[in-house]
Scaffold this active site. Sequence first.
Site, PDB file in Angstrom:
ATOM      1  N   LEU A  33       0.870  -1.163  -0.144  1.00  0.00           N
ATOM      2  CA  LEU A  33      -0.265  -0.515   0.191  1.00  0.00           C
ATOM      3  C   LEU A  33       1.000   1.119   0.326  1.00  0.00           C
ATOM      4  O   LEU A  33       1.046   1.605   0.502  1.00  0.00           O
ATOM      5  CB  LEU A  33      -0.992   0.136   1.311  1.00  0.00           C
ATOM      6  CG  LEU A  33      -2.154  -0.874   0.851  1.00  0.00           C
ATOM      7  CD1 LEU A  33      -3.483  -0.536   1.777  1.00  0.00           C
ATOM      8  CD2 LEU A  33      -3.110  -1.178  -0.076  1.00  0.00           C
ATOM      9  N   THR A 132       7.370  -5.856 -18.360  1.00  0.00           N
ATOM     10  CA  THR A 132       7.381  -4.458 -19.270  1.00  0.00           C
ATOM     11  C   THR A 132       7.967  -4.257 -20.764  1.00  0.00           C
ATOM     12  O   THR A 132       9.101  -4.613 -20.892  1.00  0.00           O
ATOM     13  CB  THR A 132       7.138  -2.858 -18.315  1.00  0.00           C
ATOM     14  OG1 THR A 132       7.422  -2.357 -19.732  1.00  0.00           O
ATOM     15  CG2 THR A 132       8.377  -2.330 -17.798  1.00  0.00           C
ATOM     16  N   GLU A 134       8.939  -1.623 -22.175  1.00  0.00           N
ATOM     17  CA  GLU A 134      10.160  -1.077 -21.977  1.00  0.00           C
ATOM     18  C   GLU A 134      11.724  -1.635 -21.839  1.00  0.00           C
ATOM     19  O   GLU A 134      12.802  -0.403 -21.686  1.00  0.00           O
ATOM     20  CB  GLU A 134       9.431   0.583 -20.657  1.00  0.00           C
ATOM     21  CG  GLU A 134       8.050   1.171 -20.526  1.00  0.00           C
ATOM     22  CD  GLU A 134       7.712   1.926 -20.121  1.00  0.00           C
ATOM     23  OE1 GLU A 134       8.783   2.756 -19.873  1.00  0.00           O
ATOM     24  OE2 GLU A 134       6.221   2.008 -19.901  1.00  0.00           O
ATOM     25  N   TYR A 158      13.194   3.472 -13.799  1.00  0.00           N
ATOM     26  CA  TYR A 158      12.951   2.260 -13.735  1.00  0.00           C
ATOM     27  C   TYR A 158      12.925   1.348 -14.880  1.00  0.00           C
ATOM     28  O   TYR A 158      12.146  -0.042 -14.117  1.00  0.00           O
ATOM     29  CB  TYR A 158      10.946   2.946 -14.256  1.00  0.00           C
ATOM     30  CG  TYR A 158      10.077   2.208 -14.305  1.00  0.00           C
ATOM     31  CD1 TYR A 158       9.032   1.443 -13.563  1.00  0.00           C
ATOM     32  CD2 TYR A 158       8.773   1.816 -16.379  1.00  0.00           C
ATOM     33  CE1 TYR A 158       8.033   0.331 -13.980  1.00  0.00           C
ATOM     34  CE2 TYR A 158       8.584   0.648 -16.353  1.00  0.00           C
ATOM     35  CZ  TYR A 158       7.960   0.009 -15.223  1.00  0.00           C
ATOM     36  OH  TYR A 158       6.376  -1.141 -15.140  1.00  0.00           O
TER      37      TYR A 158
HETATM   38  P1  NAD Z   1       1.364   0.449  -9.690  1.00  0.00           P
HETATM   39  O1  NAD Z   1       2.099   1.304  -9.279  1.00  0.00           O
HETATM   40  O2  NAD Z   1      -0.239   0.869 -10.474  1.00  0.00           O
HETATM   41  O3  NAD Z   1       0.508  -0.597  -8.567  1.00  0.00           O
HETATM   42  C1  NAD Z   1       2.040  -1.266  -7.660  1.00  0.00           C
HETATM   43  C2  NAD Z   1       1.316  -1.776  -6.518  1.00  0.00           C
HETATM   44  O4  NAD Z   1       2.297  -3.228  -5.672  1.00  0.00           O
HETATM   45  C3  NAD Z   1       0.570  -0.400  -5.967  1.00  0.00           C
HETATM   46  O5  NAD Z   1      -0.347  -1.371  -5.273  1.00  0.00           O
HETATM   47  C4  NAD Z   1       1.973  -1.179  -4.878  1.00  0.00           C
HETATM   48  O6  NAD Z   1       1.119  -0.478  -3.157  1.00  0.00           O
HETATM   49  C5  NAD Z   1       2.589  -2.117  -4.335  1.00  0.00           C
HETATM   50  N1  NAD Z   1       3.955  -1.897  -4.111  1.00  0.00           N
HETATM   51  C6  NAD Z   1       4.818  -1.057  -4.482  1.00  0.00           C
HETATM   52  N2  NAD Z   1       5.354  -1.874  -3.784  1.00  0.00           N
HETATM   53  C7  NAD Z   1       5.670  -2.709  -2.938  1.00  0.00           C
HETATM   54  C8  NAD Z   1       6.623  -3.182  -2.551  1.00  0.00           C
HETATM   55  N3  NAD Z   1       7.784  -3.486  -2.154  1.00  0.00           N
HETATM   56  N4  NAD Z   1       5.687  -5.134  -1.793  1.00  0.00           N
HETATM   57  C9  NAD Z   1       4.393  -5.110  -1.856  1.00  0.00           C
HETATM   58  N5  NAD Z   1       4.423  -3.956  -2.759  1.00  0.00           N
HETATM   59  C10 NAD Z   1       4.270  -2.868  -2.984  1.00  0.00           C
HETATM   60  O7  NAD Z   1       1.709  -0.059 -10.928  1.00  0.00           O
HETATM   61  P2  NAD Z   1       0.448  -1.248 -12.323  1.00  0.00           P
HETATM   62  O8  NAD Z   1       0.927  -0.192 -13.252  1.00  0.00           O
HETATM   63  O9  NAD Z   1      -0.182  -1.865 -11.843  1.00  0.00           O
HETATM   64  O10 NAD Z   1       2.084  -2.409 -12.532  1.00  0.00           O
HETATM   65  C11 NAD Z   1       1.438  -3.693 -12.337  1.00  0.00           C
HETATM   66  C12 NAD Z   1       2.676  -3.971 -12.489  1.00  0.00           C
HETATM   67  O11 NAD Z   1       2.673  -4.383 -14.265  1.00  0.00           O
HETATM   68  C13 NAD Z   1       4.377  -3.883 -12.072  1.00  0.00           C
HETATM   69  O12 NAD Z   1       5.532  -3.976 -11.539  1.00  0.00           O
HETATM   70  C14 NAD Z   1       4.548  -2.925 -14.154  1.00  0.00           C
HETATM   71  O13 NAD Z   1       5.785  -3.185 -13.716  1.00  0.00           O
HETATM   72  C15 NAD Z   1       4.065  -3.965 -14.510  1.00  0.00           C
HETATM   73  N6  NAD Z   1       3.259  -3.411 -16.023  1.00  0.00           N
HETATM   74  C16 NAD Z   1       2.593  -1.869 -15.865  1.00  0.00           C
HETATM   75  C17 NAD Z   1       2.097  -1.527 -17.263  1.00  0.00           C
HETATM   76  C18 NAD Z   1       0.972  -0.565 -17.407  1.00  0.00           C
HETATM   77  O14 NAD Z   1       0.881   0.291 -18.224  1.00  0.00           O
HETATM   78  N7  NAD Z   1       1.037   0.123 -16.285  1.00  0.00           N
HETATM   79  C19 NAD Z   1       2.744  -1.918 -18.161  1.00  0.00           C
HETATM   80  C20 NAD Z   1       3.165  -2.632 -18.226  1.00  0.00           C
HETATM   81  C21 NAD Z   1       4.160  -3.717 -17.178  1.00  0.00           C
HETATM   82  P1  TYD Z   2       2.882   7.294 -18.790  1.00  0.00           P
HETATM   83  O1  TYD Z   2       1.170   6.990 -19.195  1.00  0.00           O
HETATM   84  O2  TYD Z   2       4.098   8.147 -17.736  1.00  0.00           O
HETATM   85  O3  TYD Z   2       3.819   5.856 -18.840  1.00  0.00           O
HETATM   86  P2  TYD Z   2       5.270   5.123 -19.790  1.00  0.00           P
HETATM   87  O4  TYD Z   2       6.181   6.737 -19.738  1.00  0.00           O
HETATM   88  O5  TYD Z   2       5.650   4.260 -19.109  1.00  0.00           O
HETATM   89  O6  TYD Z   2       5.091   4.729 -20.863  1.00  0.00           O
HETATM   90  O7  TYD Z   2       3.722   7.965 -20.384  1.00  0.00           O
HETATM   91  C1  TYD Z   2       2.709   7.741 -21.521  1.00  0.00           C
HETATM   92  C2  TYD Z   2       2.981   8.869 -22.725  1.00  0.00           C
HETATM   93  O8  TYD Z   2       2.813  10.370 -22.335  1.00  0.00           O
HETATM   94  C3  TYD Z   2       5.049   9.126 -22.685  1.00  0.00           C
HETATM   95  O9  TYD Z   2       5.275   8.866 -23.624  1.00  0.00           O
HETATM   96  C4  TYD Z   2       4.963  10.069 -21.678  1.00  0.00           C
HETATM   97  C5  TYD Z   2       4.146  11.089 -22.080  1.00  0.00           C
HETATM   98  N1  TYD Z   2       3.151  11.573 -21.112  1.00  0.00           N
HETATM   99  C6  TYD Z   2       2.711  13.172 -21.242  1.00  0.00           C
HETATM  100  O10 TYD Z   2       3.141  13.958 -22.310  1.00  0.00           O
HETATM  101  N2  TYD Z   2       2.797  13.824 -20.275  1.00  0.00           N
HETATM  102  C7  TYD Z   2       2.250  13.075 -19.108  1.00  0.00           C
HETATM  103  O11 TYD Z   2       2.064  14.482 -18.199  1.00  0.00           O
HETATM  104  C8  TYD Z   2       2.426  12.170 -18.461  1.00  0.00           C
HETATM  105  C9  TYD Z   2       2.107  12.020 -17.699  1.00  0.00           C
HETATM  106  C10 TYD Z   2       2.930  11.230 -19.326  1.00  0.00           C
END
Ligand code: NAD
Ligand code: TYD
Length: 354
Positions: A33, A132, A134, A158
């Site tokens: 959390l 990811t 990335e 990241y």
């Molecule tokens: P998020 O930041 O919304 O959620 C992360 C969750 O992990 C939170 O609930 C946080 O409280 C919990 N957390 C953080 N540190 C922790 C720890 N040390 N121990 C236990 N819990 C912990 O992230 P998200 O967007 O839901 O992403 C989830 C996973 O998917 C991540 O590993 C991210 O790298 C990966 N991912 C995300 C995306 C995206 O577009 N959001 C895309 C591809 C992969």
């Molecule tokens: P983001 O949602 O932070 O995801 P990621 O960087 O992991 O791809 O950003 C998506 C794209 O949008 C990225 O190219 C950065 C851009 N971006 C903006 O242009 N303005 C913003 O305020 C944010 C948060 C992201």
Amino acid sequence: MILVSGGAGFIGSNFVLDWIAAGGGPVLNLDKLTYAGNLENLRSLQGDARHVFVQGDIGDQKLVGELLARHQPRAVVNFAAESHVDRSIHAPGTFIETNVVGTFRLLEEVRAYWSGLEGAAKQDFRFLHVSTDEVYGSLSAADPAFTEQNKYEPNSPYSASKAASDHLVRAYHHTYGLPVLTTNCSNNYGPYHFPEKLIPLMIVNALAGKPLPVYGDGQQIRDWLYVGDHCSAIRRVLQAGRVGEVYNVGGWNEKPNIEIVQTICGLLDQLQPRADGASYAGQITYVKDRPGHDRRYAIDARKIERELGWKPQETFDTGIRKTVQWYLAHGDWVQRVQSGAYREWIATQYAQAA
Ligand code: NAD
Ligand code: TYD
């Protein structure tokens, strides 16, 4: 039972809700959390014995060891991470702590637990690591989309921390035989997305009459996947993925950021027009670019489609409409996540980007 770490975040909470709705069985949800974790996302599971929540850190080996011993999960799905690139630029330390050291400690406990299993329990156990696109770095306009064979070339703290965690997961398979699976997914969007990321930030700012901050020229490309489709891919990989394999997950939806922002403005113009009749697009403001900003990500998802028969259900048009509608219907959720800590972050980030 399965253990889901990070199950109170954006993708994790969608996964837990979908998993239980699909009859997948009970979930032990371990989440620290942090600012990104929100138990309100799981309110519909309150009092439901199929969801056991434990607040804790994946890096707390004593706790993780106890939870594994007590609940004997048949799988661990690791979502827990620090996930926001801009935050990793300002303060990379927590990304190393959770994404690298935390994953390592989690792997250590999972390895000890798995080593003690026998027979079918040992044979069927899986550790699925959610990662990811990335980690593969940035593409130029003409490059083919990322396949599982692409070199790792992470460019932000990241993505470097996620790449390190992927390598550890791989090494635990090769060295110790731990039955791991890794998914590398493109950008997700949908309900419960924390409004620091592009899509929810734009929706929330538009409705609040605030500027819509587009970094640089807005021509950076991301490949967008509706979160429910990511969850179904993870379920499928867990069910039928080949141990030790990596699966790229994506929606074949490459779009420049500015187009995303314009689409959101167009939907809001239809669904909740501004009082003055002007378009929300008038709020678009170009701001200073993100340092080291990756230009383009694109996922080649043919392996998971071919081997596991997975395909996304949503197109970008259907997914983004659902998402905008969800935010319009959940203003109370948005208000509650906009805590003091969140406001502080927005003030720091956009003061520097302006
Ligand atoms: P998020 O930041 O919304 O959620 C992360 C969750 O992990 C939170 O609930 C946080 O409280 C919990 N957390 C953080 N540190 C922790 C720890 N040390 N121990 C236990 N819990 C912990 O992230 P998200 O967007 O839901 O992403 C989830 C996973 O998917 C991540 O590993 C991210 O790298 C990966 N991912 C995300 C995306 C995206 O577009 N959001 C895309 C591809 C992969
Ligand atoms: P983001 O949602 O932070 O995801 P990621 O960087 O992991 O791809 O950003 C998506 C794209 O949008 C990225 O190219 C950065 C851009 N971006 C903006 O242009 N303005 C913003 O305020 C944010 C948060 C992201």
